[in-house]
Design an enzyme around this catalytic site. Structure first.
Site, PDB file in Angstrom:
ATOM      1  N   LYS A  33       0.814  -1.216   0.000  1.00 50.84           N
ATOM      2  CA  LYS A  33       0.000   0.000   0.000  1.00 50.84           C
ATOM      3  C   LYS A  33       0.847   1.266   0.000  1.00 50.84           C
ATOM      4  CE  LYS A  33      -1.599   1.033   4.029  1.00 50.84           C
ATOM      5  NZ  LYS A  33      -0.823   2.239   4.373  1.00 50.84           N
ATOM      6  N   THR A  34       1.792   1.354   0.930  1.00 52.09           N
ATOM      7  CA  THR A  34       2.598   2.569   1.061  1.00 52.09           C
ATOM      8  C   THR A  34       3.430   2.811  -0.193  1.00 52.09           C
ATOM      9  OG1 THR A  34       2.722   2.189   3.446  1.00 52.09           O
ATOM     10  CG2 THR A  34       4.280   3.766   2.511  1.00 52.09           C
ATOM     11  N   ASP A 220      -4.454   8.288   2.627  1.00 48.30           N
ATOM     12  CA  ASP A 220      -4.014   6.972   3.079  1.00 48.30           C
ATOM     13  C   ASP A 220      -5.007   6.424   4.098  1.00 48.30           C
ATOM     14  OD1 ASP A 220      -2.375   4.776   3.345  1.00 48.30           O
ATOM     15  OD2 ASP A 220      -1.010   5.724   4.769  1.00 48.30           O
ATOM     16  N   GLU A 221      -5.138   5.114   4.175  1.00 48.46           N
ATOM     17  CA  GLU A 221      -6.020   4.436   5.149  1.00 48.46           C
ATOM     18  C   GLU A 221      -7.442   5.016   5.082  1.00 48.46           C
ATOM     19  OE1 GLU A 221      -5.029   1.859   6.503  1.00 48.46           O
ATOM     20  OE2 GLU A 221      -2.933   1.964   7.106  1.00 48.46           O
ATOM     21  N   GLN A 251      -9.956  -4.157   6.608  1.00 48.81           N
ATOM     22  CA  GLN A 251      -9.171  -3.779   7.786  1.00 48.81           C
ATOM     23  C   GLN A 251      -9.756  -2.545   8.481  1.00 48.81           C
ATOM     24  OE1 GLN A 251      -4.738  -4.462   7.511  1.00 48.81           O
ATOM     25  NE2 GLN A 251      -5.174  -4.520   5.326  1.00 48.81           N
ATOM     26  N   ARG A 601      -1.364 -10.674  10.097  1.00 48.71           N
ATOM     27  CA  ARG A 601      -0.091 -10.129  10.608  1.00 48.71           C
ATOM     28  C   ARG A 601       1.020 -11.173  10.502  1.00 48.71           C
ATOM     29  NH1 ARG A 601      -0.989  -5.841   9.254  1.00 48.71           N
ATOM     30  NH2 ARG A 601      -2.809  -6.885   8.394  1.00 48.71           N
TER      31      ARG A 601
END
Length: 738
Positions: A33-34, A220-221, A251, A601
């Site tokens: 994503k980043t 973002d997010e 998420q 995770r």
């Protein structure tokens, strides 16, 4: 720059290069994503020659903003990102307000009130209206006002909707609080997003100016945005529509903080011509872990469908650890940590243990200390260092030692008794003049020349201490702590406050009560308060290996978002714990998303665990395995059974597990061959433990157990509003919810 794009996969590259119009990137866990958002910024500047100041990138943390800016600078290789607007929602709009807030009657040098400043002002307003902070805690009021602001509900809109006592009083406080903030030329944290909307509404020319200035908006997010953040972003993007959002609806786990999942679910409704890219190539986890995660999240109805695929190997099956109680659950985790450390060459830093509530850390911490395994609490503090625990322990210490002045000063005004610093100085002076200890002065306050209010407060405090001393002389630790909670209202006050923070503190105090009950039950020959405090003192003195970074990470699942570990333990997988209590459909789906986050995770191995019995509110209670475990394809699981309390060692446990599983051997090793896990028995009527039902009178509920069959069949059901009921199935008219 074009060469740099070769480092992206096909979907990532296409998302970066689609620079015109609205774009939504659904970035699954571990899918880069980043990387996408930073490459897009660098691409706009380096390839499309967009001036950096025309790009507005919004994040949720300063850390994310700083990392993003650093990556952009590295990608530009000498090119400049100077002028780029990148930061948190609050920091960016605070900066804008400094320049334009004069248009709505504030000075640009406004103060920003933090949480404590805000509470202080609310307290002043409540005093002005003669509203008791005992009946309506300040934290409760602050929470209600904050939620209203984040939902873009202004005071005049809040008033008509206020129906109950808290709502009516808070509506009055909210209006006056808003006025007082303006009188002080101050904004609270929520105003930093609310005031820009006010500016845009009253000054449309300013909005158009900013729309021309910020031609490209990146968020973002996006799944974590609340109503106000959504409205601010939509207002700025409404002219050019060059809005680029990155997020993952699977998420979205922060609704309790105001996050609104509909913002991402409805993005294509808001922007019908939006380009949508799904990043499903996961670079973190094995295929087996992702298969389990896909199966979990597939159960949710409110979602944008996608299936993660792994760039890693197939990997090992997940292991389900069954324990008789929470202590054995922790012991099993430690056993596997030690085994994998020896056999697979892993370090302690490769392991993380997750839990649903902060209170669960206490047992895990105790077991880690007992086995001398270094650990750290991530995103919180160690159980025994939490303020509410230290407060309760200070009471217990003072009961035994009335010369412990430090403990006395900690508890004398907790809960609040209006015994402030001035009163304590009067008390000190009186004690010195009459050669008394500080507590001696308190106990003898009836004969002292104190103001009536102070005298009554001191005598009430003294009575609490003396009553607890009498209980401690003959009763158990559990008896003392129960009486402490009741006489001081420690737990009821936290429940009444009804904020996420206060409820977490309440759970921690209940965990301390459970610890006291467990201690009383298992230490019949050493059941004194002194012994209990000795155990706690040894625990708090434990050296957590501060000089080393090689430790097991303990954390709530919420704190784990954004992190990754080779091996993950997800503990407490029981109904009413994970998922927490019973939820309406939307809330249950968020719990499932939280479980999905926990599983994803892990890089190499996932352990799931549950206990058949767990102390809750000081009482041992039977537990039912979480429905989430049954939602994982049984072919991806191996099960390691656990004996009942008092049962023997490993061989006996395995024998019982084989018998329970129809002769199939329960596999104890972490990396063994998978087998189909046993399913819960289902009745002929379709009811089974874990089935969600609806009753005409009692509302939604979950089946705890089913007894009998035919006309005599009964179901024990926990209803969210009505509690636990036993109903005859043929007369109950239950609707089974799919």
């Amino acid at each position: 720059m074009t060469d740099l794009l070769l480092q992206l996969n096909d979907v990532q590259r296409e998302a970066v290069e689609t620079t015109d119009g609205p774009v939504m990137v659904l970035a699954g866990a571990g899918s880069g994503k980043t990387r996408v958002i930073t490459y897009r910024i660098a691409y706009l500047i380096g390839e499309k020659r967009i001036a950096p100041h025309q790009i507005l990138a919004l994040t949720f943390t300063n850390k994310a903003a700083n990392e993003m800016r650093q990556r952009v600078d590295e990608l530009l290789q000498g090119g400049s990102s100077r002028g780029l607007w990148i930061g948190t929602f609050h920091s960016i709009f605070a900066r804008l307000l400094r320049n334009y807030i004069h248009l709505i009657g504030y000075d640009g040098n406004f103060s920003i009130y933090d949480s404590d400043d805000s509470k202080s002002l609310i307290r002043q307003v409540m005093k002005e209206f003669d509203i008791s902070t005992d009946a309506l805690p300040v934290n409760t009021v602050q929470g209600i006002i904050s939620r209203a602001k984040n939902s873009f509900i202004l005071p005049d809109q809040f008033m008509p909707d206020a129906s109950d006592y808290n709502g009516q009083k808070t509506a009055k406080i909210y209006t006056r609080y808003t006025e007082r903030l303006k009188e002080n030329n101050a904004l609270d944290f929520d105003d930093l997003l609310l005031k820009p909307l006010e500016l845009f509404r009253e000054h449309p020319a300013l909005l158009e100016q900013l729309q021309d200035y910020f031609r490209y908006i990146l968020i973002d997010e996006y799944q974590d945005t609340n109503r106000v953040q959504y409205l601010v972003a939509r207002a700025l993007a409404s002219k050019n529509s060059n809005i680029f959002v990155v997020g993952d609806d699977a998420q979205s786990i922060y609704s309790w903080r105001g996050a609104d999942i509909t913002n991402i679910l409805n993005f294509q409704d808001d922007y019908p011509n939006a380009s949508v890219f799904k990043l499903v190539e996961n670079y973190r986890s094995t295929q087996t872990i992702l298969q389990a995660a896909n199966g979990i999240i597939r159960r949710n109805r409110r979602q944008i469908e996608k299936e993660l695929v792994s760039k890693q190997s197939v990997g090992e099956p997940l292991t389900l650890l069954e324990a008789c109680n929470e202590k054995q659950e922790g012991e099993k985790a430690v056993e596997h940590i030690r085994n994998l450390k020896l056999t697979k060459g892993l370090d302690y830093r490769d392991f993380a243990v997750f839990y649903r509530t902060n209170a669960q850390s206490r047992v895990l911490e105790d077991i880690m200390r007992m086995h001398r395994i270094p650990y750290r609490i991530f995103g919180s503090v160690s159980f025994y260092k939490r303020k509410e625990i230290k407060d309760a322990i200070a009471y217990l210490r003072f009961i035994l030692n009335e010369h412990d002045t430090e403990s006395l000063l900690r508890i004398i005004n907790f809960p609040p008794r209006k015994i402030g610093e001035v009163s304590i100085e009067k008390l000190r002076t009186h004690a010195a003049e009459n050669d008394l200890s500080l507590y001696g002065a308190i106990a003898g306050a009836g004969e002292a020349d104190f103001p009536g209010r102070l005298k009554n407060a001191l005598l009430a405090f003294s009575k609490v201490i003396e009553d607890l001393k009498r209980i401690a002389a003959d009763g158990s630790v559990y008896d003392v702590l129960s009486a402490l909670y009741e006489s001081t209202g420690l737990t009821s006050l936290l429940q009444a406050e009804n904020t996420p923070e206060s409820l977490a503190r309440h759970e921690n105090l209940q965990e301390l009560l459970s610890m006291a009950r467990d201690f009383s039950d298992h230490n019949r020959n050493a059941n004194s308060l002194n012994d209990f405090l000795n155990d706690i003192s040894l625990a708090t003195d434990y050296d957590e290996i501060e000089e080393s970074d090689n430790y097991v990470s303990l954390m709530t699942v919420h704190a784990a978002k954004g992190l990754e570990f080779p091996v993950v333990f997800i503990t407490g997988l029981e109904e009413r714990l994970f998922p927490l209590n019973f939820y309406e459909a939307e809330e249950l789906e968020e719990e499932r998303r939280l479980f999905y986050v926990a599983v994803t995770r892990a890089q190499r191995k996932v352990f799931l665990s549950w206990a058949r019995s767990r102390y809750h509110y000081g009482q041992p209670q039977r537990c039912m395995r979480s429905m989430f475990v049954d939602e994982i394809d049984g072919g991806l699981l191996v099960t390691e059974g656990g004996g009942e309390p008092g049962e023997g060692g490993g061989a006996q446990v395995l024998a019982r597990s084989r018998a329970r599983d129809g002769g199939h051997e329960a596999v104890p090793a972490a990396f063994s061959r998978s087998r189909k896990s046993s399913a819960r028995p289902e009745t002929s009527d379709g009811l089974r433990a874990g089935t969600r039902v609806h009753h005409g009178m009692f509302g939604p509920g979950i089946v705890l157990s089913v007894q009998g069959s035919g006309e005599r069949q009964k179901a024990v059901i926990n209803f969210r509003r009505a509690g636990e009921k036993t109903l005859m199935v043929q007369y109950a008219n239950l609707t089974v919810e799919s």
